[in-house]
Design an enzyme around this catalytic site. Structure first.
Site, PDB file in Angstrom:
ATOM      1  CG  ASP A 519      -2.880  -0.601  -3.525  1.00 59.23           C
ATOM      2  OD1 ASP A 519      -2.518  -0.085  -2.442  1.00 59.23           O
ATOM      3  OD2 ASP A 519      -2.071  -0.958  -4.390  1.00 59.23           O
ATOM      4  CD  GLU A 753       1.811  -8.352  -4.217  1.00 59.05           C
ATOM      5  OE1 GLU A 753       1.709  -8.930  -5.317  1.00 59.05           O
ATOM      6  OE2 GLU A 753       1.776  -7.116  -4.103  1.00 59.05           O
TER       7      GLU A 753
HETATM    8  C1  6A9 Z   1       4.367  -1.048  -9.112  1.00 57.84           C
HETATM    9  C2  6A9 Z   1       5.584  -2.165 -10.885  1.00 57.84           C
HETATM   10  C3  6A9 Z   1       8.308  -3.717 -12.635  1.00 57.84           C
HETATM   11  C4  6A9 Z   1       1.013  -2.833  -3.049  1.00 57.84           C
HETATM   12  O1  6A9 Z   1       4.310  -4.006  -0.886  1.00 57.84           O
HETATM   13  C5  6A9 Z   1       4.377  -2.741  -1.433  1.00 57.84           C
HETATM   14  C6  6A9 Z   1       3.005  -2.232  -1.772  1.00 57.84           C
HETATM   15  C7  6A9 Z   1       2.148  -2.153  -0.506  1.00 57.84           C
HETATM   16  O2  6A9 Z   1       2.616  -1.136   0.321  1.00 57.84           O
HETATM   17  C8  6A9 Z   1       0.705  -1.886  -0.799  1.00 57.84           C
HETATM   18  O3  6A9 Z   1      -0.025  -1.972   0.393  1.00 57.84           O
HETATM   19  N1  6A9 Z   1       2.396  -3.105  -2.786  1.00 57.84           N
HETATM   20  C9  6A9 Z   1       0.181  -2.889  -1.802  1.00 57.84           C
HETATM   21  O4  6A9 Z   1      -1.162  -2.630  -2.085  1.00 57.84           O
HETATM   22  C10 6A9 Z   1       3.177  -3.180  -4.050  1.00 57.84           C
HETATM   23  C11 6A9 Z   1       3.242  -1.871  -4.764  1.00 57.84           C
HETATM   24  C12 6A9 Z   1       4.028  -1.915  -6.019  1.00 57.84           C
HETATM   25  C13 6A9 Z   1       3.888  -0.606  -6.729  1.00 57.84           C
HETATM   26  C14 6A9 Z   1       4.831  -0.408  -7.863  1.00 57.84           C
HETATM   27  C15 6A9 Z   1       5.396  -0.905 -10.152  1.00 57.84           C
HETATM   28  C16 6A9 Z   1       7.011  -2.384 -11.185  1.00 57.84           C
HETATM   29  O5  6A9 Z   1       7.132  -3.007 -12.437  1.00 57.84           O
END
Ligand code: 6A9
Length: 783
Positions: A519, A753
């Site tokens: 990100d 996380e």
């Molecule tokens: C947000 C919010 C209720 C971010 O683990 C999943 C991903 C990874 O693939 C990525 O590498 N996460 C990491 O930088 C989380 C992404 C969540 C995005 C959606 C929406 C919901 O609100």
């Protein structure tokens, strides 16, 4: 005309699935083909619920609330961080037959257990056992309500059967995949003894316009008019489901049956719910009471044996509490597997509006049950590294589902938001998936594991279907690889560039690169076509290596992949493209300046009363020095990729710099794991906008720490000048990461996380038992 024609043809291609034979035919998850895996806890976004692996499954679930205060209703249903539960998660889950979850609410703790039993033609029976007990902190035994529900999803019928006017004793139903079935709600008993407890009963039978509406329907039906009147305690009023009038049919042509059974009871208690398939005729007895207890005892025993056989934590000297933690991490990964069905919303460069991807099913693990209970492409590769150790069949099915989502070009949507329930959790700006965008191809890590398993002769009998599986996969993998190679090609031969970086350079301190998975990790300050990204380069080394080895295994032409691998893995090419002599680190390259900062936007506000009312607080980026083409001076996870993915040869001098940066507390080393960005980096812990807190700018992430521990393990076993150093760091880093995650779990009840690089504390979404659960492999030293 030609341009228009091309646009519409390209648009069509964006949403046309890959033509090679599907890995899974439509029946592969059906009760007939896969009865043991038909029912499961495949609804990871609810605290407790089950469904079948079918597109429009009848779903079952549990909501609950305490009857403590009458002013606010704290109904629990979908996993929400806002509920503030002290902890919840699977303590044991084997991915197939049974699971046991503990949920700690304010004054009481629920244990939710399911056990399946095969028989008949529709995936058999199952029983739930819910126990409730008082927490030490509670001053008196709380009265709580459990709401068990059954809901159909556009097909199937449910009939509630009522006794004594208010008690729903059972539901009968029928659906396409389940045939006839019966769900029986037994009365609560005091915990151990079989005597019934005083309880009050309520029920609701209504229609629902969609599964995402169930919580609201229950909330809207609640009334205060009921009285709880046990002989042993004071009588008092309580809240329960009462009546609900569905909106007129014309707005929602399809309405589905929805039945709720509410039990209000004082803790401690135990309640069982039995699902019985109508096709199961020769059932020896009912799966309840002592029969269930016995079954559970033997399942737990074999679970314990299999866990030790697979991961050997006890043999490695971990304490019983640490072993329980390891079991919980694995169990939450398995209990986090979901079955989703629906359509992605996608956008390509060839059309102006987002369009719908074909309807599809996805069987996948999820990163976080509360905050993002859905599939993510690169997360899933990490998930399957752990799952494949435990149950290779689960991995084959998950990988197959993901690869079947590929379009004709070779693209797989990164984030999978399938169906109304999934959609209801995602803000609209995150819904659309762009067909230009990649995500790291981590499935190649899994394929490497699968291939290695083949080499161990001891595994041969269980793995006899592996080769045919890889063969079927192969065509899709080729297209997938070609897609990366062509669409993510960089400006120079053999260089690579992530597409889809943020375009609006004024708004962000550093425009994000969501596609890389990292990100907000700092990249070139001014995104351009001149960029090249070292992490993607290394992913391509990995992909070409595995693909070449698979081709050889399958007797397919491998020269092209081997050639790519030989070219890219040449350390002098890597260094030519990405090593900065000045920074002594591997770097991205692009149009870049370091002289950027976020400034308060100067807005003219006329003097007078308006000044008070108009707080102007927008931050914009100011660039003090023009960008130029150069190496990007960021030190962190991206710089480590040639090491993380073991592209560097063991004798590479670059390893010396890397190991030094890793061990340097002023840079990447912390007592809790490696931080994502050097503490000395200008972007360290910097916000990206006023709303956007630092994410991959310092915090400790477990997927990358897993790769780091694994790489240290690798270099510690290869002859070379850094072998010993790697061995020392391996021990140290491994111990740090294990100790911290374990400590945080004990203290907070969750796996997180990310972890703070300054305190080690868990941060961000929780529970997060996606890649953070790789801690089990780190403990087991399975890489
Ligand atoms: C947000 C919010 C209720 C971010 O683990 C999943 C991903 C990874 O693939 C990525 O590498 N996460 C990491 O930088 C989380 C992404 C969540 C995005 C959606 C929406 C919901 O609100």
């Amino acid at each position: 005309f030609y341009a228009l024609y091309m646009r519409s043809a390209m648009t069509k291609r964006a949403v046309t699935l890959h033509p090679s034979p599907r890995l899974l035919d439509a029946k592969s998850t059906s009760a007939a083909v896969s009865p043991e895996r038909f029912w499961g806890s495949y609804r990871p976004h609810v605290y407790f619920g089950m469904k079948t692996r079918s597109p429009r499954s009848v779903v079952t679930g549990l909501m609950w609330m305490s009857q403590i205060s009458h002013s606010d209703v704290n109904l629990r249903h979908t996993c929400e961080q806002g509920d503030g539960l002290s902890s919840y998660g699977w303590l044991i889950h084997d991915g197939v037959n049974f699971g046991m979850q503990q949920i700690r609410d304010t004054d009481f703790t629920l244990t939710t257990t399911f056990v399946k039993r095969m028989g008949g033609e529709h995936g058999g029976d199952w029983t739930w056992r819910i126990t409730g007990k008082q927490n030490n902190t509670a001053s008196q035994a709380p009265i709580i309500s459990l709401m068990f529900y059954v809901a159909s999803d556009t097909q199937g019928y449910l009939q509630a059967h009522i006794e004594d006017k208010t008690r729903l004793s059972h539901v009968t139903g029928t659906s396409e995949e389940l045939g006839d079935f019966k769900i029986t709600f037994n009365k609560p008993t005091s915990r151990e003894a079989a005597t019934n407890k005083y309880a009050s009963y309520n029920y609701l039978q209504t229609l629902s316009p969609g599964l995402d509406q169930l919580t609201d329907i229950v909330k809207n039906s609640l009334s205060h008019r009921f009285v709880f009147n046990p002989s042993t305690a004071e009588k008092r009023s309580y809240i329960a489901v009462d009546t609900y009038t569905p909106p007129p049919q014309k707005d929602n042509p399809i309405q589905s049956d929805f039945v709720v059974h509410q039990v209000t009871v004082q803790v401690p208690f135990q309640i069982e719910v039995l699902f019985e398939s109508g096709s199961f005729h020769d059932r020896p007895n009912q799966l309840k009471g002592s029969v269930l207890t016995e079954e559970l005892t033997s399942l737990k025993l074999s679970y314990r044996e299999k866990f030790e056989e697979t991961f050997g934590l006890q043999a490695k000297g971990f304490t019983p509490a640490q072993v329980r933690f390891g079991k919980a991490a694995l169990s939450n990964m398995l209990g986090g597997m979901g079955y989703f069905f629906g359509q992605s919303v996608v956008q390509s460069n060839y059309h102006d509006y987002p369009i719908l991807y074909p309807e599809a099913a996805l069987f996948t693990a999820v990163p976080s049950r509360s905050f993002f209970p859905r599939g993510f492409l690169w997360d899933e590769g990490f998930h399957q590294l752990l799952i494949s150790k435990w149950d290779p069949q689960l991995t084959r099915e998950a990988v197959a589902h993901w690869l079947d989502l590929m379009n004709v070009e070779g693209w797989i949507p990164r984030e999978q938001i399938l169906g109304d329930e999934a959609l209801s959790k995602v803000p609209s700006e995150f819904v659309v998936q762009h067909t230009e965008n990649a995500n790291p191809p981590t499935f190649f890590l899994v394929l490497e594991k699968i291939r290695e398993q083949l080499d161990k002769p001891t595994n041969a009998p269980q793995l006899q279907d592996t080769l045919p599986f890889l063969r079927r996969l192969y065509t899709r993998l080729q297209t997938w690889f070609d897609w990366y190679k062509t669409t993510q090609a960089g400006p120079l031969p053999n260089s690579y560039r992530w597409r889809g970086r943020d375009k609006d350079t004024n708004r962000f301190l550093n425009p994000k690169t969501l596609t890389s998975g990292l990100d907000d990790y700092p990249r070139a300050s001014h995104p351009s076509e001149d960029e090249r990204h070292v992490d993607l380069y290394c992913w391509m080394v990995l992909a070409s290596r595995i693909l070449s080895s698979m081709a050889q295994l399958l007797g397919e032409p491998h020269q092209e992949y081997e050639h790519t691998y030989q070219t890219l893995s040449n350390n002098s090419l890597l260094s030519k493209l990405h090593w900065s002599e000045q920074l002594h680190a591997f770097c991205d390259y692009g149009n870049h300046t370091q002289a950027v900062s976020l400034q308060q936007e100067k807005v003219f506000v006329p003097p007078g009363p308006m000044r008070q009312q108009l707080p102007v607080k927008r931050l914009v980026r100011s660039v003090r020095k023009a960008p130029k083409l150069q190496y990007v001076n960021a030190l962190g996870y991206v710089s480590l990729f040639p090491f993380l993915l073991q592209v560097l040869t063991p004798d590479s001098q670059k390893l010396e710099y890397i190991l030094k940066d890793i061990r340097d507390p002023a840079r990447l080393w912390t007592p809790y794991g490696l931080r994502s960005l050097s503490r000395s980096d200008p972007m360290y812990m910097k916000r990206n906008t006023e709303h956007d807190a630092p994410y991959w700018r310092g915090a400790i992430w477990i997927n990358i720490n897993y790769l780091a521990v694994r790489a240290l393990h690798h270099y510690s076993r290869k002859q070379g000048p850094y072998q010993e150093k790697a061995a020392d760091l391996y021990q140290e880093l491994r111990t740090n990461v294990i100790n911290n995650i374990y400590k945080q779990y004990q203290e907070t009840g969750y796996i997180w996380e990310q972890y703070s690089d300054s305190t080690g504390r868990g941060k961000g979404s929780h529970p997060f038992t996606g890649w953070s659960a790789l801690i089990v492999l780190i403990m087991a030293e399975e890489y």
